[in-house]
Design an enzyme around this catalytic site. Structure first.
Site, PDB file in Angstrom:
ATOM      1  N   TYR A  74       8.917  10.405  -4.409  1.00  0.00           N
ATOM      2  CA  TYR A  74       8.440   9.018  -4.320  1.00  0.00           C
ATOM      3  C   TYR A  74       9.589   8.082  -3.903  1.00  0.00           C
ATOM      4  O   TYR A  74       9.492   7.342  -2.922  1.00  0.00           O
ATOM      5  CB  TYR A  74       7.841   8.593  -5.669  1.00  0.00           C
ATOM      6  CG  TYR A  74       7.653   7.116  -5.799  1.00  0.00           C
ATOM      7  CD1 TYR A  74       6.827   6.419  -4.921  1.00  0.00           C
ATOM      8  CD2 TYR A  74       8.320   6.389  -6.795  1.00  0.00           C
ATOM      9  CE1 TYR A  74       6.678   5.048  -5.032  1.00  0.00           C
ATOM     10  CE2 TYR A  74       8.169   5.031  -6.914  1.00  0.00           C
ATOM     11  CZ  TYR A  74       7.352   4.362  -6.029  1.00  0.00           C
ATOM     12  OH  TYR A  74       7.207   3.001  -6.133  1.00  0.00           O
TER      13      TYR A  74
ATOM     14  N   ALA B 107       0.837  -1.203   0.000  1.00  0.00           N
ATOM     15  CA  ALA B 107       0.000   0.000   0.000  1.00  0.00           C
ATOM     16  C   ALA B 107       0.871   1.252   0.000  1.00  0.00           C
ATOM     17  O   ALA B 107       1.681   1.439   0.903  1.00  0.00           O
ATOM     18  CB  ALA B 107      -0.898   0.005   1.238  1.00  0.00           C
TER      19      ALA B 107
END
Ligand code: UDP
Length: 328
Positions: free
Chosen positions: A140, A73
């Site tokens: 990221y 996730a």
């Protein structure tokens, strides 16, 4: 073993779940369905929830007597992470910490973590081995690297053993054509080209053709999502048998430029793909190609879909059979 798969309804997660079904393990998917799809995990035990909900995490760990976690996730878009870093630090780091703290409190010892090639930034040498310097060029990649550092410290302090899998570019779909990639909005190269092939989009924009590469466009290493999924199972088995943390790259070891990928989609689909060069996307390194020698040697991982053509054939099967994705 009772395995909790966070993000199990997502693109990679659902393929991991598919490979886990039929093993001796019980699978519980934990997903907030912000990007995941309930239809991607039909017949699997499912808890709808967000990792920011520590109470629900604790309850889930206890209720299903979880032994191990596969943690997928996360938010995973390079471009978005540069525009909205707060979202990435919050979801990928803070919410991930809830998961680790819940593991500590509930005595769950093993975690397989989906990391990324983006931790390397602009690599010093190609193909990239795991000991390459880690210097992310985007938020990221930075959040994934931060989580790897946290894992290392949680191992030292609390004995949680981890496998960090640094994915290169996951692509393709399950061979059955039943599950595949479906993001909204779609930002990834191969599904966007598929949308052009299906007439849902007029053209593909090539993000920069002035990189120092053979045709000026970025080069990436595309790995089939089922090969990637199988590596999670090997990693989990190794954790259980050896009780030792490790980090592995996962790619095919071959790089393809954006133009080569577009040409391959034309070949596989028989459709002509209109393309236009636009500006670079911030945070994109020029070349990312993996060395996966370590996981091949140490865990016996063996990719089945070892050519770009095979990968794109499976992607086309999914997209052409499901032009609207899961259509929820
Ligand atoms: N890309 C592109 N046009 C698009 C989407 C992606 O030129 O519409 C390029 C992107 O700059 C990168 C490669 O395709 O070099 C793969 O991008 P993707 O977003 O699929 O994966 P990433 O490498 O960001 O994980």
């Amino acid at each position: 073993m009772n395995i909790l798969v966070t993000g199990g309804a997502g693109y990679i997660g659902s393929h991991v779940v598919r490979e886990l079904i039929g093993t001796k393990n019980n699978v519980v998917v934990f997903d907030n369905l912000q990007k995941g799809h309930r239809d991607a995990i039909k017949g699997v035990t499912f808890v709808e929830g967000d990792l920011n909900n520590k109470e629900l995490l604790d309850k889930t760990m206890k209720k299903y007597d979880i032994d191990s976690v596969i943690h997928l996730a996360a938010d995973s878009l390079v471009g978005e992470s540069m525009e909205n870093p707060s979202k990435y630090y919050t979801n990928n780091v803070c919410s991930g910490l809830n998961l680790l703290n819940s593991m500590v409190e509930n005595n769950v010892k093993y975690i397989v973590f989906s990391s990324t090639a983006a931790v390397y930034g602009e690599p010093k040498s190609i193909p990239i081995t795991e000991d390459n310097e880690t210097k992310p060029t985007n938020v990221y990649g930075e959040t994934k690297l931060m989580f790897e550092s946290i894992l290392k410290r949680y191992d030292e302090a609390y004995g949680i053993k981890y496998m960090s899998l640094r994915y290169f570019n996951a692509a393709g779909a399950h061979i059955s054509g039943e599950i595949g990639e479906d993001h909204n909005p779609e930002t990834h190269l191969i599904p966007i080209i598929m949308q052009v092939a299906l007439g849902q989009r007029e053209k593909i924009f090539i993000f920069g053709d002035d990189y120092d590469t053979k045709d000026g466009t970025c080069i990436r290493d595309y790995i089939h999502v089922t090969d990637l999924a199988n590596a999670h199972i090997l990693a989990l088995e190794a954790l259980e048998s050896e009780n030792k943390s490790n980090i592995y790259n996962l790619g095919n070891g071959e790089g393809f430029s954006v133009r080569e990928v577009i040409d391959m989609v034309e070949k596989v689909t028989g459709k002509s793909i209109t393309r236009e060069v636009s500006g670079r996307r911030p945070g994109d390194p020029a070349v990312l190609i993996a060395s996966s020698e370590k996981i091949i040697k140490e865990l016996g991982w063996k990719p089945r879909f070892d050519s770009l053509e095979k990968i794109i054939e499976t992607a086309w099967k999914w997209h052409s059979n499901n032009p609207k994705g899961y259509d929820e």
